[in-house]
Design a protein around this motif. Structure first.
Motif, PDB file in Angstrom:
ATOM      1  N   SER A   1      -4.339  11.946  -0.437  1.00  0.00           N
ATOM      2  CA  SER A   1      -4.993  10.641  -0.550  1.00  0.00           C
ATOM      3  C   SER A   1      -4.010   9.558  -0.116  1.00  0.00           C
ATOM      4  O   SER A   1      -2.794   9.714  -0.267  1.00  0.00           O
ATOM      5  CB  SER A   1      -5.456  10.389  -1.984  1.00  0.00           C
ATOM      6  OG  SER A   1      -4.352  10.271  -2.865  1.00  0.00           O
ATOM      7  N   ILE A   2      -4.534   8.471   0.421  1.00  0.00           N
ATOM      8  CA  ILE A   2      -3.704   7.364   0.899  1.00  0.00           C
ATOM      9  C   ILE A   2      -3.989   6.147   0.018  1.00  0.00           C
ATOM     10  O   ILE A   2      -5.143   5.773  -0.197  1.00  0.00           O
ATOM     11  CB  ILE A   2      -4.002   7.038   2.376  1.00  0.00           C
ATOM     12  CG1 ILE A   2      -3.800   8.304   3.236  1.00  0.00           C
ATOM     13  CG2 ILE A   2      -3.103   5.913   2.872  1.00  0.00           C
ATOM     14  CD1 ILE A   2      -4.166   8.112   4.691  1.00  0.00           C
ATOM     15  N   ASN A   3      -2.942   5.525  -0.481  1.00  0.00           N
ATOM     16  CA  ASN A   3      -3.068   4.415  -1.419  1.00  0.00           C
ATOM     17  C   ASN A   3      -2.228   3.229  -0.935  1.00  0.00           C
ATOM     18  O   ASN A   3      -1.085   3.406  -0.513  1.00  0.00           O
ATOM     19  CB  ASN A   3      -2.604   4.854  -2.803  1.00  0.00           C
ATOM     20  CG  ASN A   3      -3.289   6.120  -3.273  1.00  0.00           C
ATOM     21  OD1 ASN A   3      -4.356   6.072  -3.857  1.00  0.00           O
ATOM     22  ND2 ASN A   3      -2.686   7.274  -3.001  1.00  0.00           N
ATOM     23  N   PHE A   4      -2.812   2.039  -1.004  1.00  0.00           N
ATOM     24  CA  PHE A   4      -2.153   0.842  -0.481  1.00  0.00           C
ATOM     25  C   PHE A   4      -1.913  -0.175  -1.590  1.00  0.00           C
ATOM     26  O   PHE A   4      -2.729  -0.338  -2.501  1.00  0.00           O
ATOM     27  CB  PHE A   4      -3.022   0.172   0.598  1.00  0.00           C
ATOM     28  CG  PHE A   4      -3.236   1.018   1.822  1.00  0.00           C
ATOM     29  CD1 PHE A   4      -2.358   0.952   2.886  1.00  0.00           C
ATOM     30  CD2 PHE A   4      -4.324   1.873   1.908  1.00  0.00           C
ATOM     31  CE1 PHE A   4      -2.567   1.735   4.017  1.00  0.00           C
ATOM     32  CE2 PHE A   4      -4.538   2.654   3.028  1.00  0.00           C
ATOM     33  CZ  PHE A   4      -3.654   2.579   4.086  1.00  0.00           C
ATOM     34  N   GLU A   5      -0.772  -0.848  -1.502  1.00  0.00           N
ATOM     35  CA  GLU A   5      -0.500  -2.031  -2.311  1.00  0.00           C
ATOM     36  C   GLU A   5       0.202  -3.048  -1.414  1.00  0.00           C
ATOM     37  O   GLU A   5       0.992  -2.671  -0.548  1.00  0.00           O
ATOM     38  CB  GLU A   5       0.406  -1.701  -3.502  1.00  0.00           C
ATOM     39  CG  GLU A   5      -0.212  -0.784  -4.535  1.00  0.00           C
ATOM     40  CD  GLU A   5       0.737  -0.533  -5.696  1.00  0.00           C
ATOM     41  OE1 GLU A   5       1.262  -1.523  -6.250  1.00  0.00           O
ATOM     42  OE2 GLU A   5       0.975   0.639  -6.013  1.00  0.00           O
ATOM     43  N   SER A   6      -0.084  -4.331  -1.618  1.00  0.00           N
ATOM     44  CA  SER A   6       0.569  -5.364  -0.808  1.00  0.00           C
ATOM     45  C   SER A   6       0.860  -6.578  -1.671  1.00  0.00           C
ATOM     46  O   SER A   6       0.232  -6.798  -2.711  1.00  0.00           O
ATOM     47  CB  SER A   6      -0.308  -5.750   0.388  1.00  0.00           C
ATOM     48  OG  SER A   6      -1.510  -6.351  -0.045  1.00  0.00           O
ATOM     49  N   GLY A   7       1.832  -7.353  -1.242  1.00  0.00           N
ATOM     50  CA  GLY A   7       2.199  -8.570  -1.965  1.00  0.00           C
ATOM     51  C   GLY A   7       3.112  -9.441  -1.123  1.00  0.00           C
ATOM     52  O   GLY A   7       3.613  -9.021  -0.074  1.00  0.00           O
TER      53      GLY A   7
ATOM     54  N   GLY B   1       1.288   4.720  -0.350  1.00  0.00           N
ATOM     55  CA  GLY B   1       1.599   5.893  -1.144  1.00  0.00           C
ATOM     56  C   GLY B   1       0.747   7.084  -0.738  1.00  0.00           C
ATOM     57  O   GLY B   1      -0.474   6.966  -0.587  1.00  0.00           O
ATOM     58  N   ILE B   2       1.384   8.231  -0.554  1.00  0.00           N
ATOM     59  CA  ILE B   2       0.694   9.462  -0.176  1.00  0.00           C
ATOM     60  C   ILE B   2       0.712  10.426  -1.373  1.00  0.00           C
ATOM     61  O   ILE B   2       1.776  10.720  -1.912  1.00  0.00           O
ATOM     62  CB  ILE B   2       1.372  10.137   1.033  1.00  0.00           C
ATOM     63  CG1 ILE B   2       1.498   9.157   2.205  1.00  0.00           C
ATOM     64  CG2 ILE B   2       0.616  11.387   1.441  1.00  0.00           C
ATOM     65  CD1 ILE B   2       0.191   8.712   2.778  1.00  0.00           C
ATOM     66  N   GLN B   3      -0.445  10.877  -1.803  1.00  0.00           N
ATOM     67  CA  GLN B   3      -0.542  11.844  -2.899  1.00  0.00           C
ATOM     68  C   GLN B   3      -1.082  13.165  -2.366  1.00  0.00           C
ATOM     69  O   GLN B   3      -2.222  13.241  -1.907  1.00  0.00           O
ATOM     70  CB  GLN B   3      -1.471  11.325  -3.999  1.00  0.00           C
ATOM     71  CG  GLN B   3      -1.754  12.326  -5.121  1.00  0.00           C
ATOM     72  CD  GLN B   3      -0.508  12.684  -5.893  1.00  0.00           C
ATOM     73  OE1 GLN B   3       0.157  11.813  -6.434  1.00  0.00           O
ATOM     74  NE2 GLN B   3      -0.178  13.966  -5.937  1.00  0.00           N
TER      75      GLN B   3
END
Length: 365
Positions: A215-221, A235-237
């Motif tokens: 799964s591919i997960n994104f966070e930004s700031g 993030g790669i799970q």
């Protein structure tokens, strides 16, 4: 009644696995206990296991919903059993564990030349002898070094649209930097690896769905040091494979027992780490053991994982001394691995050493 049965079956089919997580601590001092072995069992059968990290934290997952007995062991402490821990679907239960010291005394430990003692406990019975750097026959060597890290530059996506990632996770830098800080030392700049610092923590990313491998997960700031830039974390799970679905393993422990491995944070620590691994072996797994110092030798023929007593006995008999003929050890280990090769299995040589090979063939390639 038929309709109700079908509905209930459908609900159960979509139930998600849960997990057990928490922290292992000393019952008296509250200090974290790293490298403790935690196992989840039901009906005498092991369904999952974990090892506490340097801060004492552990996570056992995935676990099917149900009741489990949690067993915790660590050298120098009494084994602890926590019965009837209930795991609910798609949730984590927090189980903090406090271990009491064992009344069985350990052998004497000699810590030589450490400015900051690795063991700060003396409660009678056992003994800890400490020698200063000024002792007559003690020579301190520091062969610790790090590859140079070249800082990444900004690249325009138009010119460099391709980015790659690795499925393995390295996170040793965090613990290594903590070691320097605890010893009141400044870490070498090339020991600071940002990727490994980020990877050290558990982000609880969701499991991939259907047949997706990850799964591919994104966070930004907003970037703290440049308001005109944004920071993006991707993030790669990977998909977690249940223990019973893992192929059988053919393992060869290749262990450096040269003189430099005699320090308490080398061969003795390796023994404890390998014991944890052995504790999680299944009957279909196999382990052989090759050691090297001035020469290489086979100390344990390929042994089934069900014979843990024999494997741990071979580990306990290891002692450090001599030079480092690593090349001969590698050749022998691969020969043993080939002789016991398991088709479609997990065939691995696990090398444990503290440094360079100073006897026999070697290269920096």
């Amino acid at each position: 009644m038929l309709i109700i049965s079908i509905v209930l079956t459908g609900v159960l089919a979509f139930a998600q696995d849960g997990s057990i997580k928490g922290k292992v601590m000393d019952k008296e001092t509250g200090e974290a206990i790293p490298f403790a072995n935690i196992i989840a069992e039901s009906g005498g059968k092991q369904f999952g296991g974990a090892t506490s990290d340097f801060d004492g934290y552990y996570t056992i997952k995935p676990l099917a919903p149900g009741k489990y007995d949690v067993k915790v062991t660590f050298v120098g402490y009494q084994s602890t059993l926590l019965p009837d821990i209930v795991v609910s679907p798609d949730s984590s239960i927090i189980v903090d564990i406090k271990l009491a010291e064992s009344t069985d005394l350990l052998n004497c430990v000699e810590v030589i030349g450490y400015k900051v003692p690795m063991i700060n406990r003396d409660k009678g019975g056992g003994c800890i002898r400490r020698y200063s750097n000024a002792d007559a026959n003690y020579i301190q060597h520091n062969t610790e070094s790090y590859d140079v890290i070249n800082e990444n530059i900004f690249k325009e996506v138009l010119n460099s649209p391709l980015s790659t990632f690795s499925v393995d996770v390295d996170k040793a830098s965090y613990s290594n930097i903590r070691r320097f800080i605890n010893q009141n030392q400044k870490p070498p700049k090339d020991a600071v690896r940002i990727e490994e610092m980020v990877n050290y923590f558990d982000y609880d990313y969701p499991q991939p769905k259907n047949d997706d491998p990850f799964s591919i997960n994104f966070e930004s700031g907003e970037c703290p040091w440049n308001k005109s830039h944004d920071l993006v974390l991707i993030g790669i799970q990977g998909k977690e494979i249940k223990t019973e679905k893992i192929p059988p393993s053919n393992l060869v422990f290749l262990i450096d027992v040269s003189g430099s491995m005699s320090a308490s944070n080398k061969l003795p620590l390796l023994k404890q780490a390998f014991k944890i691994l052995v504790g999680n072996l299944r009957p279909q797994d196999r382990v052989a053991m090759v050691v090297y110092a001035g020469a290489a030798g086979l100390v344990l023929e390929s042994t089934p994982g069900s014979n843990k007593t024999r494997i741990i006995g071979a580990l306990e008999n290891l002692n450090a001394g001599g030079s480092t003929a690593g090349g001969a050890g590698i050749k022998l280990a691969y020969r043993i691995a080939k002789e016991n090769y398991i088709p479609k299995g997990n065939n691995r040589v696990i090398l444990a050493t503290d440094g360079d090979f100073n006897v026999g063939a070697s290269s920096n390639g």
